[in-house]
Design a protein around this motif. Structure first.
Motif, PDB file in Angstrom:
ATOM      1  N   ASP A  14      50.849 126.219 112.697  1.00 10.77           N
ATOM      2  CA  ASP A  14      50.828 127.407 111.831  1.00 10.77           C
ATOM      3  C   ASP A  14      51.416 127.001 110.485  1.00 10.77           C
ATOM      4  O   ASP A  14      52.603 127.197 110.238  1.00 10.77           O
ATOM      5  CB  ASP A  14      51.630 128.531 112.486  1.00 10.77           C
ATOM      6  CG  ASP A  14      51.549 129.840 111.717  1.00 10.77           C
ATOM      7  OD1 ASP A  14      51.086 129.856 110.556  1.00 10.77           O
ATOM      8  OD2 ASP A  14      51.986 130.872 112.283  1.00 10.77           O
ATOM      9  N   ALA A  16      51.163 128.159 107.461  1.00 10.29           N
ATOM     10  CA  ALA A  16      51.755 129.207 106.628  1.00 10.29           C
ATOM     11  C   ALA A  16      53.190 129.503 107.074  1.00 10.29           C
ATOM     12  O   ALA A  16      54.102 129.607 106.242  1.00 10.29           O
ATOM     13  CB  ALA A  16      50.897 130.470 106.674  1.00 10.29           C
ATOM     14  N   ARG A  33      48.789 125.150  97.788  1.00 10.42           N
ATOM     15  CA  ARG A  33      48.110 125.048  99.077  1.00 10.42           C
ATOM     16  C   ARG A  33      46.619 125.255  98.868  1.00 10.42           C
ATOM     17  O   ARG A  33      46.209 125.964  97.965  1.00 10.42           O
ATOM     18  CB  ARG A  33      48.668 126.019 100.105  1.00 10.42           C
ATOM     19  CG  ARG A  33      48.341 127.459  99.846  1.00 10.42           C
ATOM     20  CD  ARG A  33      48.806 128.396 100.951  1.00 10.42           C
ATOM     21  NE  ARG A  33      50.243 128.627 100.921  1.00 10.42           N
ATOM     22  CZ  ARG A  33      50.877 129.398 101.775  1.00 10.42           C
ATOM     23  NH1 ARG A  33      50.209 130.022 102.744  1.00 10.42           N
ATOM     24  NH2 ARG A  33      52.176 129.574 101.695  1.00 10.42           N
ATOM     25  N   THR A  35      43.466 126.674 100.948  1.00 13.17           N
ATOM     26  CA  THR A  35      43.227 127.524 102.110  1.00 13.17           C
ATOM     27  C   THR A  35      41.741 127.758 102.311  1.00 13.17           C
ATOM     28  O   THR A  35      41.017 128.069 101.367  1.00 13.17           O
ATOM     29  CB  THR A  35      43.950 128.878 101.932  1.00 13.17           C
ATOM     30  OG1 THR A  35      45.323 128.632 101.623  1.00 13.17           O
ATOM     31  CG2 THR A  35      43.859 129.718 103.182  1.00 13.17           C
ATOM     32  N   GLU A  36      41.301 127.628 103.555  1.00 12.37           N
ATOM     33  CA  GLU A  36      39.911 127.912 103.912  1.00 12.37           C
ATOM     34  C   GLU A  36      39.700 129.428 103.952  1.00 12.37           C
ATOM     35  O   GLU A  36      40.671 130.189 104.089  1.00 12.37           O
ATOM     36  CB  GLU A  36      39.595 127.309 105.279  1.00 12.37           C
ATOM     37  CG  GLU A  36      39.661 125.807 105.308  1.00 12.37           C
ATOM     38  CD  GLU A  36      39.343 125.228 106.690  1.00 12.37           C
ATOM     39  OE1 GLU A  36      39.197 125.993 107.671  1.00 12.37           O
ATOM     40  OE2 GLU A  36      39.237 123.991 106.765  1.00 12.37           O
ATOM     41  N   PRO A  37      38.464 129.890 103.867  1.00  9.53           N
ATOM     42  CA  PRO A  37      38.205 131.330 103.928  1.00  9.53           C
ATOM     43  C   PRO A  37      38.770 132.002 105.187  1.00  9.53           C
ATOM     44  O   PRO A  37      39.168 133.163 105.143  1.00  9.53           O
ATOM     45  CB  PRO A  37      36.666 131.424 103.913  1.00  9.53           C
ATOM     46  CG  PRO A  37      36.243 130.187 103.199  1.00  9.53           C
ATOM     47  CD  PRO A  37      37.247 129.125 103.608  1.00  9.53           C
ATOM     48  N   ASN A  38      38.859 131.266 106.297  1.00  3.33           N
ATOM     49  CA  ASN A  38      39.402 131.842 107.534  1.00  3.33           C
ATOM     50  C   ASN A  38      40.929 131.841 107.563  1.00  3.33           C
ATOM     51  O   ASN A  38      41.533 132.283 108.527  1.00  3.33           O
ATOM     52  CB  ASN A  38      38.844 131.118 108.757  1.00  3.33           C
ATOM     53  CG  ASN A  38      39.309 129.669 108.861  1.00  3.33           C
ATOM     54  OD1 ASN A  38      40.128 129.198 108.061  1.00  3.33           O
ATOM     55  ND2 ASN A  38      38.791 128.944 109.844  1.00  3.33           N
ATOM     56  N   GLY A  39      41.581 131.323 106.516  1.00  6.96           N
ATOM     57  CA  GLY A  39      43.039 131.314 106.426  1.00  6.96           C
ATOM     58  C   GLY A  39      43.697 130.009 106.814  1.00  6.96           C
ATOM     59  O   GLY A  39      44.885 129.804 106.565  1.00  6.96           O
ATOM     60  N   ARG A  40      42.938 129.101 107.423  1.00  6.34           N
ATOM     61  CA  ARG A  40      43.522 127.808 107.818  1.00  6.34           C
ATOM     62  C   ARG A  40      43.867 127.017 106.563  1.00  6.34           C
ATOM     63  O   ARG A  40      43.093 126.941 105.621  1.00  6.34           O
ATOM     64  CB  ARG A  40      42.540 127.048 108.705  1.00  6.34           C
ATOM     65  CG  ARG A  40      43.107 125.754 109.264  1.00  6.34           C
ATOM     66  CD  ARG A  40      42.266 125.177 110.376  1.00  6.34           C
ATOM     67  NE  ARG A  40      40.950 124.745 109.914  1.00  6.34           N
ATOM     68  CZ  ARG A  40      40.119 123.975 110.636  1.00  6.34           C
ATOM     69  NH1 ARG A  40      40.474 123.579 111.857  1.00  6.34           N
ATOM     70  NH2 ARG A  40      38.960 123.634 110.157  1.00  6.34           N
ATOM     71  N   ILE A  41      45.052 126.432 106.583  1.00  4.78           N
ATOM     72  CA  ILE A  41      45.521 125.660 105.429  1.00  4.78           C
ATOM     73  C   ILE A  41      45.098 124.208 105.609  1.00  4.78           C
ATOM     74  O   ILE A  41      45.490 123.546 106.568  1.00  4.78           O
ATOM     75  CB  ILE A  41      47.044 125.793 105.261  1.00  4.78           C
ATOM     76  CG1 ILE A  41      47.373 127.255 104.914  1.00  4.78           C
ATOM     77  CG2 ILE A  41      47.555 124.846 104.173  1.00  4.78           C
ATOM     78  CD1 ILE A  41      48.830 127.576 104.828  1.00  4.78           C
ATOM     79  N   SER A  57      49.561 120.445 106.748  1.00  2.00           N
ATOM     80  CA  SER A  57      48.357 121.248 106.931  1.00  2.00           C
ATOM     81  C   SER A  57      48.357 121.799 108.343  1.00  2.00           C
ATOM     82  O   SER A  57      49.132 121.380 109.192  1.00  2.00           O
ATOM     83  CB  SER A  57      47.095 120.410 106.698  1.00  2.00           C
ATOM     84  OG  SER A  57      46.857 119.562 107.801  1.00  2.00           O
ATOM     85  N   ASP A  58      47.441 122.732 108.550  1.00  2.00           N
ATOM     86  CA  ASP A  58      47.184 123.162 109.909  1.00  2.00           C
ATOM     87  C   ASP A  58      46.502 122.016 110.641  1.00  2.00           C
ATOM     88  O   ASP A  58      46.009 121.067 110.022  1.00  2.00           O
ATOM     89  CB  ASP A  58      46.271 124.397 109.909  1.00  2.00           C
ATOM     90  CG  ASP A  58      47.043 125.684 109.671  1.00  2.00           C
ATOM     91  OD1 ASP A  58      47.994 125.949 110.423  1.00  2.00           O
ATOM     92  OD2 ASP A  58      46.691 126.429 108.732  1.00  2.00           O
TER      93      ASP A  58
END
Length: 147
Positions: A14, A16, A33, A35-41, A57-58
């Motif tokens: 996680d 974030a 950071r 960030t992907e559209p789905n929120g994954r960093i 990163s995630d």
């Protein structure tokens, strides 16, 4: 070849939450950071000052990039020198880290302890208490092992 910098890079479950945890605990700032559209960093950088940067990163299991928690921890520890190891370790435990070793004075001239953060990474936190030469460290180490 000239080496200019070394950046530790952590994969976490996680990112974030890890960014928030590290920024608050170590009083550091987030540089940026991605960030992907789905929120994954996909990538983030934290400024620890004095040219020190922590990248994280995630996890991306589809690329074989697992988090420390997913694989049961990490064999790598991060060692951070601070002004007061006791205070940082106490703050870490209060924030949700697991104490591994309470701060104590060591033969190599440092007071340090360690904790596991909530993301599966071990941190060793220390501050200098005396200047010790490598030869004296070896003497003390040998004596400690003989005891």
């Amino acid at each position: 070849m000239a080496i200019h910098e070394l950046f530790p890079y952590l994969r976490v479950h996680d990112a974030a939450a890890a960014i928030d945890f590290y920024c608050k605990l170590f009083d550091v700032t987030e540089k940026f950071r991605l960030t992907e559209p789905n929120g994954r960093i996909g990538h983030a950088e934290l400024d620890f000052g004095n040219g020190a940067t922590l990248m994280l990163s995630d996890a991306f299991p589809e690329f074989g990039l697992e988090s420390a928690r997913t694989i049961g921890g990490s064999p790598v520890a991060l060692h951070l020198h601070v002004d007061n190891a006791d205070a940082v370790i106490e703050r870490a435990v209060t924030a949700g880290a697991t104490l591994v070793m309470a701060p104590q004075d060591h033969f190599y001239g440092e007071r340090s302890g360690s904790f596991d953060d909530p993301f599966g990474h071990r941190w060793s936190i220390g501050h200098s208490i005396e200047d010790v030469t490598p030869q004296e460290m070896q003497r003390r180490y040998t004596a400690m092992l003989a005891a």
